[in-house]
Design a protein around this motif. Structure first.
Motif, short mmCIF file in Angstrom:
data_model
loop_
_atom_site.label_atom_id
_atom_site.label_comp_id
_atom_site.label_asym_id
_atom_site.label_seq_id
_atom_site.Cartn_x
_atom_site.Cartn_y
_atom_site.Cartn_z
N SER A 137 -23.77 -39.04 54.94
CA SER A 137 -23.28 -40.27 55.57
C SER A 137 -24.19 -41.48 55.31
CB SER A 137 -23.10 -40.07 57.07
OG SER A 137 -24.33 -39.73 57.67
N SER A 138 -25.48 -41.23 55.03
CA SER A 138 -26.38 -42.37 54.80
C SER A 138 -26.52 -42.74 53.32
CB SER A 138 -27.77 -42.08 55.39
OG SER A 138 -28.42 -41.09 54.63
N LEU A 139 -25.86 -41.98 52.42
CA LEU A 139 -25.90 -42.38 51.01
C LEU A 139 -25.15 -43.70 50.87
CD1 LEU A 139 -25.21 -39.19 48.81
CD2 LEU A 139 -27.34 -40.45 49.03
N GLU A 140 -25.67 -44.63 50.08
CA GLU A 140 -25.02 -45.93 49.87
C GLU A 140 -23.58 -45.69 49.40
OE1 GLU A 140 -25.56 -49.00 50.36
OE2 GLU A 140 -27.72 -49.36 50.47
N PRO A 141 -22.57 -46.22 50.11
CA PRO A 141 -21.17 -45.94 49.75
C PRO A 141 -20.82 -46.26 48.30
CG PRO A 141 -21.29 -47.06 51.87
CD PRO A 141 -22.67 -47.06 51.31
N ASN A 142 -21.28 -47.44 47.79
CA ASN A 142 -20.93 -47.81 46.42
C ASN A 142 -21.58 -46.92 45.37
OD1 ASN A 142 -19.27 -49.86 47.27
ND2 ASN A 142 -20.84 -51.44 47.16
N ILE A 143 -22.79 -46.44 45.69
CA ILE A 143 -23.48 -45.54 44.76
C ILE A 143 -22.80 -44.17 44.79
CG2 ILE A 143 -25.69 -44.46 44.18
CD1 ILE A 143 -27.12 -46.82 45.50
N VAL A 319 -20.15 -55.75 42.09
CA VAL A 319 -20.91 -55.13 41.01
C VAL A 319 -20.72 -53.62 40.97
CG1 VAL A 319 -22.68 -56.91 40.75
CG2 VAL A 319 -22.90 -55.19 42.56
N ILE A 320 -20.92 -53.08 39.78
CA ILE A 320 -20.87 -51.62 39.58
C ILE A 320 -22.32 -51.14 39.56
CG2 ILE A 320 -19.99 -49.76 38.12
CD1 ILE A 320 -18.49 -51.99 36.54
N ILE A 321 -22.53 -49.95 40.03
CA ILE A 321 -23.87 -49.36 40.03
C ILE A 321 -24.32 -49.03 38.60
CG2 ILE A 321 -25.02 -47.17 40.58
CD1 ILE A 321 -25.07 -49.40 42.73
N GLY A 322 -25.55 -49.42 38.29
CA GLY A 322 -26.16 -49.00 37.04
C GLY A 322 -27.21 -47.94 37.37
N GLY A 323 -28.00 -47.57 36.38
CA GLY A 323 -29.04 -46.57 36.66
C GLY A 323 -28.59 -45.17 36.27
N ALA A 324 -29.04 -44.18 37.05
CA ALA A 324 -28.77 -42.80 36.67
C ALA A 324 -28.71 -41.88 37.89
CB ALA A 324 -29.85 -42.30 35.71
N SER A 325 -28.23 -40.65 37.63
CA SER A 325 -28.16 -39.63 38.68
C SER A 325 -28.67 -38.30 38.12
CB SER A 325 -26.72 -39.48 39.19
OG SER A 325 -25.89 -39.00 38.15
N GLN A 384 -36.62 -62.09 47.27
CA GLN A 384 -35.56 -62.19 46.26
C GLN A 384 -34.71 -60.92 46.21
OE1 GLN A 384 -38.87 -62.60 45.62
NE2 GLN A 384 -39.25 -64.40 44.34
N PHE A 385 -35.31 -59.81 46.63
CA PHE A 385 -34.58 -58.53 46.55
C PHE A 385 -33.43 -58.46 47.55
CE2 PHE A 385 -33.64 -54.07 46.28
CZ PHE A 385 -33.88 -53.79 44.94
N GLN A 386 -33.51 -59.28 48.60
CA GLN A 386 -32.43 -59.28 49.61
C GLN A 386 -31.08 -59.63 48.96
OE1 GLN A 386 -33.04 -58.33 52.91
NE2 GLN A 386 -30.80 -58.18 52.89
N THR A 387 -31.14 -60.48 47.93
CA THR A 387 -29.92 -60.85 47.19
C THR A 387 -29.23 -59.61 46.64
OG1 THR A 387 -30.97 -62.92 46.51
CG2 THR A 387 -29.06 -62.22 45.22
N ALA A 388 -30.05 -58.75 46.03
CA ALA A 388 -29.50 -57.53 45.41
C ALA A 388 -28.89 -56.61 46.46
CB ALA A 388 -30.62 -56.80 44.68
N LEU A 392 -24.84 -55.74 46.80
CA LEU A 392 -24.36 -54.36 46.82
C LEU A 392 -23.46 -54.12 48.03
CD1 LEU A 392 -24.63 -51.42 45.56
CD2 LEU A 392 -26.42 -51.06 47.25
N HIS A 393 -23.93 -54.58 49.20
CA HIS A 393 -23.20 -54.33 50.44
C HIS A 393 -21.93 -55.17 50.58
CE1 HIS A 393 -27.14 -52.59 52.30
NE2 HIS A 393 -26.53 -51.74 51.51
N GLN A 394 -21.87 -56.30 49.86
CA GLN A 394 -20.67 -57.15 49.94
C GLN A 394 -19.65 -56.84 48.85
OE1 GLN A 394 -21.57 -61.39 50.42
NE2 GLN A 394 -23.36 -60.87 51.67
#
Length: 453
Positions: A137-143, A319-325, A384-388, A392-394
């Motif tokens: 439940s605490s995993l970021e929904p978009n990720i 935005v779409i999530i980048g990065g890796a899993s 500046q990271f608050q923007t990111a 993500l949350h919006q």
């Protein structure tokens, strides 16, 4: 008699000592003694081999996480093996399929997800989650959404990022622009770029990167591929030549023609350097680059951050999530798979993610990490990271922002970059270049789909 008795006693003592010594030499080890008493014999720790693509400072942080986990788990020992870039690592995995030479688990970039599922060589992490009612439940929904297919989480989110607008606040002030109000639309970016272009400073530069094009479409709520971005059923065609794609390239090219945006080629490293040197006042880059970009500008100018821009009439998106899993291979023993799952859980813990986020710039994959003091302090240092985080949350959750899936994503990205290049260099119109790219990508998807069947 007395002397004889003494000698007899000495011989008797020697005999006893020899018997004790023989008994000791034949006695079981401490572990075996315990085992005889009814408990398990001591076992070798289960070895987990993790292939990853974290080099340099990122690799150092990854090594620290491995060593902390190993110190706390005598029964499991994780061995991290750097395998080069995401592309190189995936190619090594392809070569290992069908043998036992591959890893227990592997870090794969987001665009490799379709391929990983199609290999049939992986085990969905959902299996382990269901078995122990693991709370996600605490995993970021978009990720979480990105790595979920058919209501099943296939891999464990680990390092995530998305693109944001970086701008030079000092240059904004000098140009009479509001440094606290970055441009939000394509139109506003073009206007700001004109105001910021003076002397040796160009208004902006965006690297020719297929990822940006994918993000620009998602930000308008537009799917990159047909069949629900390849999620309702396997994709058969690219939609990169949609009106949203054409509009994006027209805007980009117009700024080049107006000489307010520099075309510095395909490398984000080149735009980063130009931004730090004050040669450009705005650029796009990953949230994972934030610390490096802010540090490079230190003492020269203040860095501002803004959401990824979209057209004034753009649809609902984000935005779409980048990065890796992290993916689990299914050709290892149940014991080894279970041990790898324990390590994956550790990497997703709030404290681990807080440390990872603060030391790398990647997003925490769990919302609980934001409650950690380490993260709160970091946000104070790098506001500046608050923007990111807000971006993500919006983000509106839909098939466009969930992200496209196809087995030929790396090739598709390169074809998109070729199209952008052709447009910016004046060789083709946006429609012509994107039509060609869409046709070639669709052809590659068709060939790939046949091999999967």
């Amino acid at each position: 008699m007395k002397r004889f008795g003494k000698r007899s006693f000495t011989l008797l003592l020697l005999s006893c000592l020899m018997l004790i010594s023989a008994a000791c030499s034949n006695s079981p080890t401490t572990g075996e003694t315990t085992a005889a008493a009814g408990s398990e014999p001591s076992k070798e720790p289960v070895k987990v081999v993790w292939w990853h693509s974290m080099s340099g400072e990122l690799g150092t942080v990854a090594d620290k996480l491995i060593s902390d986990f190993n110190a706390a788990h005598e029964d499991i020992q994780v061995e991290g093996v750097f395998q080069g870039t995401y592309d190189e690592s995936l190619n090594k995995l392809k070569a290992s399929l069908g043998s036992n030479s591959g890893p227990t688990m592997i870090q794969v970039y987001e665009i490799g997800s379709r391929f990983m599922m199609d290999t049939k060589a992986i085990r969905p992490v959902q299996d382990f989650m269901d078995a122990e009612q693991y709370d996600i439940s605490s995993l970021e929904p978009n990720i979480k959404n990105y790595y979920t297919f058919d209501d099943k989480l296939y891999s464990m989110p680990f390092n995530s990022s998305n693109p944001i607008l970086y701008y030079n606040k000092d240059a904004f002030k000098a140009a009479g622009l509001d440094p606290e109000n970055p441009p939000k639309t394509y139109e506003e970016v073009a206007e700001a770029a004109k105001a910021l272009t003076k002397g040796n400073q160009a208004g902006a530069s965006f690297a020719i990167y297929g990822w940006f094009m994918e993000q620009f479409l998602a930000n308008q709520g537009v799917e990159l591929l047909n069949n629900g971005n390849g999620r309702t059923s396997p994709a058969t065609a690219s939609q990169v030549n949609s009106p949203a794609g054409v509009k994006t390239l027209e805007w980009w090219k117009q700024m080049v023609d107006d000489k307010v945006l520099l075309n510095l080629g395909r490398k984000t490293d080149d735009t980063k350097k130009a931004f730090a040197a004050g040669q450009i006042a705005m650029t796009l880059d990953s949230t994972a680059s934030l610390r490096g970009i802010v540090s490079a500008a230190e003492g020269k100018f203040e860095v501002g951050t803004g959401f990824l821009p979209k057209p004034a009439d753009g649809g609902d998106g984000g935005v779409i999530i980048g990065g890796a899993s992290l993916w689990l291979m299914n050709n290892k023993s149940e014991e080894e798979q279970q041990a790898a799952w324990e390590f994956m859980k550790y990497l997703a813990e709030p404290q681990t993610q807080a440390y990872w986020h603060v030391n790398t710039g990647y997003f925490p994959v769990t919302t609980k990490a934001y409650e950690e003091e380490l993260v709160k302090e970091n946000l104070e240092k790098y506001p500046q990271f608050q923007t990111a985080v807000d971006q993500l949350h919006q983000t509106t959750a839909n098939l466009a922002t969930q992200g496209a899936v196809m087995g030929v994503f790396p090739e598709a990205r390169q074809l998109t970059e070729t199209a952008i290049e052709e447009v910016l260099n004046g060789q083709k119109t946006p429609q012509e270049a994107l039509d060609k790219a869409a046709s070639e990508i669709s052809s590659k998807i068709e060939t790939y789909n046949k091999t999967v069947k």
